[in-house]
Design a protein around this motif. Structure first.
Motif, PDB file in Angstrom:
ATOM      1  N   GLU A  76      -5.433  60.708 -53.773  1.00  0.00           N
ATOM      2  CA  GLU A  76      -6.278  59.592 -53.323  1.00  0.00           C
ATOM      3  C   GLU A  76      -6.615  58.635 -54.468  1.00  0.00           C
ATOM      4  N   ARG A  77      -6.949  59.169 -55.625  1.00  0.00           N
ATOM      5  CA  ARG A  77      -7.375  58.318 -56.741  1.00  0.00           C
ATOM      6  C   ARG A  77      -6.266  57.403 -57.245  1.00  0.00           C
ATOM      7  N   LEU A  78      -5.014  57.709 -56.915  1.00  0.00           N
ATOM      8  CA  LEU A  78      -3.893  56.880 -57.351  1.00  0.00           C
ATOM      9  C   LEU A  78      -3.355  55.983 -56.244  1.00  0.00           C
ATOM     10  N   ARG A  79      -3.903  56.086 -55.061  1.00  0.00           N
ATOM     11  CA  ARG A  79      -3.456  55.242 -53.942  1.00  0.00           C
ATOM     12  C   ARG A  79      -4.088  53.861 -54.073  1.00  0.00           C
ATOM     13  N   THR A  80      -3.391  53.002 -54.773  1.00  0.00           N
ATOM     14  CA  THR A  80      -3.881  51.659 -55.033  1.00  0.00           C
ATOM     15  C   THR A  80      -2.829  50.642 -54.600  1.00  0.00           C
ATOM     16  N   ALA A  81      -3.220  49.393 -54.538  1.00  0.00           N
ATOM     17  CA  ALA A  81      -2.254  48.332 -54.234  1.00  0.00           C
ATOM     18  C   ALA A  81      -1.181  48.278 -55.320  1.00  0.00           C
ATOM     19  N   LEU A  82      -1.566  48.534 -56.556  1.00  0.00           N
ATOM     20  CA  LEU A  82      -0.599  48.544 -57.646  1.00  0.00           C
ATOM     21  C   LEU A  82       0.441  49.644 -57.427  1.00  0.00           C
ATOM     22  N   PHE A  83       0.000  50.848 -57.060  1.00  0.00           N
ATOM     23  CA  PHE A  83       0.946  51.936 -56.806  1.00  0.00           C
ATOM     24  C   PHE A  83       1.873  51.571 -55.656  1.00  0.00           C
ATOM     25  N   ASP A  84       1.326  50.970 -54.602  1.00  0.00           N
ATOM     26  CA  ASP A  84       2.167  50.566 -53.471  1.00  0.00           C
ATOM     27  C   ASP A  84       3.226  49.552 -53.896  1.00  0.00           C
ATOM     28  N   ARG A  85       2.851  48.599 -54.749  1.00  0.00           N
ATOM     29  CA  ARG A  85       3.828  47.620 -55.240  1.00  0.00           C
ATOM     30  C   ARG A  85       4.885  48.299 -56.102  1.00  0.00           C
ATOM     31  N   MET A  86       4.457  49.226 -56.950  1.00  0.00           N
ATOM     32  CA  MET A  86       5.413  49.930 -57.795  1.00  0.00           C
ATOM     33  C   MET A  86       6.347  50.787 -56.934  1.00  0.00           C
ATOM     34  N   ARG A  87       5.788  51.438 -55.965  1.00  0.00           N
ATOM     35  CA  ARG A  87       6.594  52.292 -55.079  1.00  0.00           C
ATOM     36  C   ARG A  87       7.626  51.474 -54.308  1.00  0.00           C
ATOM     37  N   ALA A  88       7.269  50.249 -53.960  1.00  0.00           N
ATOM     38  CA  ALA A  88       8.182  49.376 -53.223  1.00  0.00           C
ATOM     39  C   ALA A  88       9.205  48.695 -54.132  1.00  0.00           C
ATOM     40  N   TYR A  89       8.961  48.757 -55.452  1.00  0.00           N
ATOM     41  CA  TYR A  89       9.862  48.107 -56.389  1.00  0.00           C
ATOM     42  C   TYR A  89      11.232  48.773 -56.331  1.00  0.00           C
ATOM     43  N   VAL A  90      12.255  47.967 -56.211  1.00  0.00           N
ATOM     44  CA  VAL A  90      13.622  48.474 -56.185  1.00  0.00           C
ATOM     45  C   VAL A  90      14.344  47.897 -57.397  1.00  0.00           C
ATOM     46  N   PRO A  91      14.714  48.741 -58.345  1.00  0.00           N
ATOM     47  CA  PRO A  91      15.415  48.231 -59.526  1.00  0.00           C
ATOM     48  C   PRO A  91      16.719  47.547 -59.161  1.00  0.00           C
ATOM     49  N   ASP A  92      17.100  46.558 -59.931  1.00  0.00           N
ATOM     50  CA  ASP A  92      18.370  45.864 -59.765  1.00  0.00           C
ATOM     51  C   ASP A  92      19.408  46.612 -60.585  1.00  0.00           C
ATOM     52  N   PHE A  93      20.253  47.367 -59.918  1.00  0.00           N
ATOM     53  CA  PHE A  93      21.244  48.163 -60.615  1.00  0.00           C
ATOM     54  C   PHE A  93      22.548  47.403 -60.845  1.00  0.00           C
ATOM     55  N   GLU A  94      22.635  46.173 -60.345  1.00  0.00           N
ATOM     56  CA  GLU A  94      23.837  45.373 -60.522  1.00  0.00           C
ATOM     57  C   GLU A  94      23.794  44.677 -61.874  1.00  0.00           C
ATOM     58  N   PRO A  95      24.868  44.786 -62.649  1.00  0.00           N
ATOM     59  CA  PRO A  95      24.884  44.096 -63.946  1.00  0.00           C
ATOM     60  C   PRO A  95      24.890  42.590 -63.728  1.00  0.00           C
ATOM     61  N   GLN A  96      24.266  41.878 -64.640  1.00  0.00           N
ATOM     62  CA  GLN A  96      24.256  40.419 -64.576  1.00  0.00           C
ATOM     63  C   GLN A  96      25.657  39.908 -64.890  1.00  0.00           C
ATOM     64  N   GLN A  97      26.124  38.979 -64.066  1.00  0.00           N
ATOM     65  CA  GLN A  97      27.452  38.409 -64.291  1.00  0.00           C
ATOM     66  C   GLN A  97      27.294  36.981 -64.767  1.00  0.00           C
ATOM     67  N   ASN A  98      28.137  36.582 -65.660  1.00  0.00           N
ATOM     68  CA  ASN A  98      28.125  35.225 -66.161  1.00  0.00           C
ATOM     69  C   ASN A  98      28.886  34.357 -65.172  1.00  0.00           C
ATOM     70  N   THR A  99      28.169  33.570 -64.383  1.00  0.00           N
ATOM     71  CA  THR A  99      28.802  32.734 -63.361  1.00  0.00           C
ATOM     72  C   THR A  99      28.984  31.304 -63.834  1.00  0.00           C
ATOM     73  N   SER A 100      28.571  30.984 -65.062  1.00  0.00           N
ATOM     74  CA  SER A 100      28.669  29.615 -65.540  1.00  0.00           C
ATOM     75  C   SER A 100      30.115  29.190 -65.804  1.00  0.00           C
TER      76      SER A 100
END
Length: 107
Positions: A76-100
């Protein structure tokens, strides 16, 4: 993704310290979730949210992993809006491509 993609040059000492700790968790999955979240959000977090993030990061990685994945109920003490945002965070596992340069030409 091997670590932070964010410069800490514009951050105050507390945010710099949190960012480093977020990427040095011990469990790679938590590096990616907490570290990636910190990269994206650290500059905009208020003092209360920084307190919450530090409190969460004081927990064991295996426990955080179970809470983030829903395998175990988050205390309960860790159930915060911040935790919910972190839990919903999905890392970008795709490497950045140079499209220029456009598509590579074939000779």
């Amino acid at each position: 993704m091997t670590g932070t993609t964010r410069s800490s040059a514009d951050l105050d000492p507390r945010r710099r310290r949190i960012l480093v700790r977020a990427w040095r968790r011990g469990i790679r999955e938590m590096d990616l979730v907490i570290g990636g979240f910190a990269d994206a959000e650290i500059a905009d977090l208020g003092d209360a949210e920084l307190d919450q993030l530090e409190e969460l990061m004081a927990e064991e990685d295996a426990d955080i992993f179970r809470w983030v994945t829903g395998e175990a109920e988050t205390p309960e003490r860790l159930r915060t809006a911040l935790f919910d945002r972190m839990r919903a965070y999905v890392p970008d596992f795709e490497p950045q491509q140079n499209t220029s340069q456009g598509p590579a030409s074939k000779s």
